[in-house]
Design an enzyme around this catalytic site. Structure first.
Site, short mmCIF file in Angstrom:
data_model
loop_
_atom_site.label_atom_id
_atom_site.label_comp_id
_atom_site.label_asym_id
_atom_site.label_seq_id
_atom_site.Cartn_x
_atom_site.Cartn_y
_atom_site.Cartn_z
N LYS A 13 0.86 -1.20 0.10
CA LYS A 13 -0.03 0.13 -0.15
C LYS A 13 0.94 1.25 -0.04
O LYS A 13 0.79 2.27 -0.71
CB LYS A 13 -0.86 0.04 1.19
CG LYS A 13 -1.85 -1.04 1.56
CD LYS A 13 -3.03 -0.86 2.49
CE LYS A 13 -2.24 -1.07 3.86
NZ LYS A 13 -1.83 -2.09 4.25
N ARG A 88 -10.50 0.40 7.81
CA ARG A 88 -9.93 -1.03 8.00
C ARG A 88 -11.00 -2.01 8.69
O ARG A 88 -10.85 -3.05 9.08
CB ARG A 88 -8.70 -0.80 9.00
CG ARG A 88 -7.32 -1.30 8.33
CD ARG A 88 -6.58 -1.12 9.36
NE ARG A 88 -5.27 -1.58 9.06
CZ ARG A 88 -4.33 -1.14 8.86
NH1 ARG A 88 -4.21 0.15 8.40
NH2 ARG A 88 -3.08 -1.61 8.96
N ARG A 127 11.52 -5.74 5.26
CA ARG A 127 10.84 -4.34 4.99
C ARG A 127 11.86 -3.38 5.81
O ARG A 127 12.15 -3.53 6.78
CB ARG A 127 9.65 -4.06 5.15
CG ARG A 127 9.33 -2.57 5.06
CD ARG A 127 7.89 -2.44 4.76
NE ARG A 127 6.79 -2.61 5.99
CZ ARG A 127 5.81 -2.62 5.81
NH1 ARG A 127 4.96 -2.05 4.75
NH2 ARG A 127 5.02 -2.83 6.97
N ARG A 160 10.45 -1.17 11.18
CA ARG A 160 9.30 -0.82 11.85
C ARG A 160 9.09 -1.73 12.96
O ARG A 160 9.46 -2.91 12.88
CB ARG A 160 8.04 -1.05 11.09
CG ARG A 160 7.49 0.36 10.66
CD ARG A 160 6.15 0.29 9.57
NE ARG A 160 5.04 -0.55 10.15
CZ ARG A 160 4.07 -0.50 9.57
NH1 ARG A 160 3.96 0.20 8.39
NH2 ARG A 160 3.07 -0.99 9.78
N ARG A 171 -1.74 -8.99 12.76
CA ARG A 171 -1.84 -8.07 11.85
C ARG A 171 -2.75 -8.73 10.95
O ARG A 171 -3.84 -8.33 10.22
CB ARG A 171 -0.85 -7.46 11.29
CG ARG A 171 -0.40 -6.10 12.24
CD ARG A 171 1.25 -5.77 12.16
NE ARG A 171 1.41 -4.95 10.88
CZ ARG A 171 2.59 -4.95 10.29
NH1 ARG A 171 3.62 -5.39 10.75
NH2 ARG A 171 2.78 -4.00 9.29
#
Ligand code: AMP
Length: 216
Positions: A13, A88, A127, A160, A171
């Protein structure tokens, strides 16, 4: 043009939003980015949201309602928006509808990024982010030229806090439980365009861009 981009954590995203914004004049609204900034600045919202975010859980609805209502009070959003990571839950989608209705606005398209859970695990654990300019990297598929350093500004890359396996599992389950119904909600309004989100960055963006060109 008013757009939503929806997808599981790691579906791309943020990366796709960046590319969309390079080509279309839209205001980017990422509730995740807004919450991370609140956490960094230790604001009352940040202090409340932090523990949920670290565990990978969704932040309570009233916090999200307040930050979104506040965001809509800024007139820049009239130029058109790209909402990333919001709504969400079905409740947030209904809340957004009522805010938009009051303002005489509507959503033009919901881009849903589809990807397998296994690929997400690789993307999330690999990431890395630049805290200075926001550039996103992946140690497996899109590494920086020099390890640990941002190509654009040279800052030290970070990971993160919630990009680890334990919070990813939470998640993903939050996503399947709460966000799938959001897709169904917009499907009933015939607004959803499904995009295959595996593959290279340019390839995935090409799929999105051809949808957006059709809207303009
Ligand atoms: P993201 O950057 O979109 O992956 O969001 C990171 C984290 O922020 C999520 O795991 C949630 O804890 C929180 N968050 C972001 N957007 C929302 C939202 N719309 N509703 C509830 N929690 C959110």
């Amino acid at each position: 043009m008013n757009l939503l981009i929806i997808g599981a954590p790691g579906a791309g995203k943020g990366t796709m939003s960046e590319l969309i914004l390079k080509n279309y004049h839209l205001v980017h609204v990422s509730t995740g980015d807004m919450l991370r900034e609140a956490v960094r600045n230790s604001t009352p919202v940040g202090l409340k949201a932090q523990e949920y975010m670290n565990r990978g859980e969704l932040v309570p609805e009233e916090i999200i309602h307040d930050i979104i209502a506040d965001r809509f009070s800024h007139s820049d959003i009239d130029a058109g928006f790209l909402f990333d990571g919001y709504p969400r839950t079905r409740n947030q989608a209904e809340d957004l509808d009522s805010i938009l209705k009051d303002m005489g606005k509507k959503i033009d398209c919901v881009i849903n990024l589809n990807i397998d859970d296994e690929e997400l695990i690789k993307r999330i654990t690999g990431r890395r982010l630049c805290p200075a300019c926001g550039e996103i990297y992946n140690v497996y598929s899109n590494p920086p030229k020099e390890e640990g350093k941002c190509d654009k500004c040279g800052a030290e890359l970070i990971q993160r806090k919630d990009d680890n396996l334990d919070s990813l599992k939470v998640r993903l389950s939050e996503y399947h439980k709460n966000t799938q119904p959001v897709i169904e909600y917009y499907e009933a309004m015939d607004l959803v365009r499904h995009v295959e989100a595996s593959g290279g960055i340019e390839e995935v963006y090409g799929r999105i861009n051809s949808i957006l060109e059709g809207l303009c």
